[in-house]
Write a protein that holds these residues in place. Sequence first.
Motif, PDB file in Angstrom:
ATOM      1  N   CYS A 134       0.624  -1.175   0.041  1.00 35.82           N
ATOM      2  CA  CYS A 134      -0.025  -0.067  -0.090  1.00 35.82           C
ATOM      3  C   CYS A 134       0.888   1.286  -0.032  1.00 35.82           C
ATOM      4  O   CYS A 134       0.096   2.462   0.343  1.00 35.82           O
ATOM      5  N   HIS A 165      -9.003   3.124   1.973  1.00 35.75           N
ATOM      6  CA  HIS A 165      -8.520   2.875   0.557  1.00 35.75           C
ATOM      7  C   HIS A 165      -7.504   1.873   0.488  1.00 35.75           C
ATOM      8  O   HIS A 165      -7.230   1.421  -0.740  1.00 35.75           O
ATOM      9  N   LEU A 167      -5.590  -1.519  -0.223  1.00 38.01           N
ATOM     10  CA  LEU A 167      -6.000  -2.731  -1.050  1.00 38.01           C
ATOM     11  C   LEU A 167      -5.666  -4.180  -0.241  1.00 38.01           C
ATOM     12  O   LEU A 167      -4.358  -4.345  -0.099  1.00 38.01           O
ATOM     13  N   SER A 169      -7.315  -7.250  -0.580  1.00 36.82           N
ATOM     14  CA  SER A 169      -7.525  -8.592  -1.377  1.00 36.82           C
ATOM     15  C   SER A 169      -6.671  -8.806  -2.278  1.00 36.82           C
ATOM     16  O   SER A 169      -6.078  -7.999  -2.998  1.00 36.82           O
ATOM     17  N   GLU A 171      -6.359 -10.488  -5.051  1.00 39.25           N
ATOM     18  CA  GLU A 171      -6.932 -10.425  -6.389  1.00 39.25           C
ATOM     19  C   GLU A 171      -7.029  -9.047  -6.799  1.00 39.25           C
ATOM     20  O   GLU A 171      -6.812  -8.447  -7.915  1.00 39.25           O
ATOM     21  N   THR A 172      -7.460  -7.911  -6.024  1.00 35.92           N
ATOM     22  CA  THR A 172      -7.411  -6.616  -6.129  1.00 35.92           C
ATOM     23  C   THR A 172      -5.965  -6.081  -6.444  1.00 35.92           C
ATOM     24  O   THR A 172      -5.808  -5.034  -7.179  1.00 35.92           O
ATOM     25  N   LEU A 173      -5.279  -6.455  -5.499  1.00 40.52           N
ATOM     26  CA  LEU A 173      -3.715  -6.185  -5.610  1.00 40.52           C
ATOM     27  C   LEU A 173      -3.109  -6.578  -6.784  1.00 40.52           C
ATOM     28  O   LEU A 173      -2.131  -5.791  -7.427  1.00 40.52           O
ATOM     29  N   ARG A 174      -3.339  -7.664  -7.313  1.00 42.57           N
ATOM     30  CA  ARG A 174      -2.875  -8.312  -8.739  1.00 42.57           C
ATOM     31  C   ARG A 174      -3.362  -7.412  -9.759  1.00 42.57           C
ATOM     32  O   ARG A 174      -2.516  -7.106 -10.842  1.00 42.57           O
ATOM     33  N   ALA A 175      -4.561  -7.121  -9.893  1.00 42.50           N
ATOM     34  CA  ALA A 175      -5.212  -6.344 -10.758  1.00 42.50           C
ATOM     35  C   ALA A 175      -4.424  -4.969 -10.903  1.00 42.50           C
ATOM     36  O   ALA A 175      -4.367  -4.153 -11.863  1.00 42.50           O
ATOM     37  N   GLU A 176      -4.274  -4.412  -9.570  1.00 43.40           N
ATOM     38  CA  GLU A 176      -3.486  -2.842  -9.556  1.00 43.40           C
ATOM     39  C   GLU A 176      -2.052  -3.191 -10.090  1.00 43.40           C
ATOM     40  O   GLU A 176      -1.621  -2.317 -10.762  1.00 43.40           O
ATOM     41  N   GLU A 191      -3.650   5.245   0.376  1.00 42.69           N
ATOM     42  CA  GLU A 191      -3.896   3.730   0.844  1.00 42.69           C
ATOM     43  C   GLU A 191      -2.972   3.372   2.006  1.00 42.69           C
ATOM     44  O   GLU A 191      -3.475   2.503   2.602  1.00 42.69           O
TER      45      GLU A 191
END
Length: 254
Positions: A134, A165, A167, A169, A171-176, A191
């Motif tokens: 983060c 704010h 992250l 998860s 999955e969310t971190l990988r997408a970011e 964050e």
Amino acid sequence: MTISVERAFGLLRIVCEADRPPRFSDIVGISGLPKSTVNRLLATLGDQGLVRFDVEDKCYRPGFGLLSLAAGTWAGLDIRRAAADEMAAMLAELGETVHLAVLDGDEIIYLDKLESAQSIRLFSAVGKRGPVYCTGIGKAILAELDEAQREAIIAGLAPRPYTAHTLTSPETLRAELEAIHRRGCAYDMEEHEEGIRCVAVAIRNFRGEPIAGLSVTSTASRLAGTRMTDEIRPRILAAGRRISAALGHLPTPC
């Protein structure tokens, strides 16, 4: 540089840059020098450990003495020294705090910090650690690691919400991280610290490995609108490329 030294370096380049280890006759043919001169210079390079003669296949190979010379060179390319001028220039141009940090496990460690004249209270300090998932620098480095390294770090995380704010998860971190890799920089959108934003890039070494990160940090009000994307992003991307180049990184041609 004397003619003898120039010729010796020329022979060293022939040995080091050859597609296959050259024989004595190959070196003579490529260099265009007399056999006696080549023999004498190769003997001198061999005495210094810069080339070695392989008795089995009768060819010359780079000597192990080159490794010690290279090690000394790379050790001297200190990250802080390489980044100092760029950090100072960004502080002067942008008026915002500039950080330099390295990855250590699942955390970053701040190596240097140039503070803005603005009165901003920040978590960061030289020697202090921050979470990789983060912080802008943490995400910037993480996004550029090879997949195995990146996944090993993500698998070991126990993320906690520093702010609303953060992250948390995987999955969310990988997408970011995929988005960061595509655009070349990371954004910390409050964050890690409420009301604090930053733009960060990874810094690479001569192997192309992301070994450090650079960030520009300020309050959400000062980094509002398109300032992060239009003003700071191109500036820090250029700085990251120049620092990486100073550390020996040669970008892959398009």
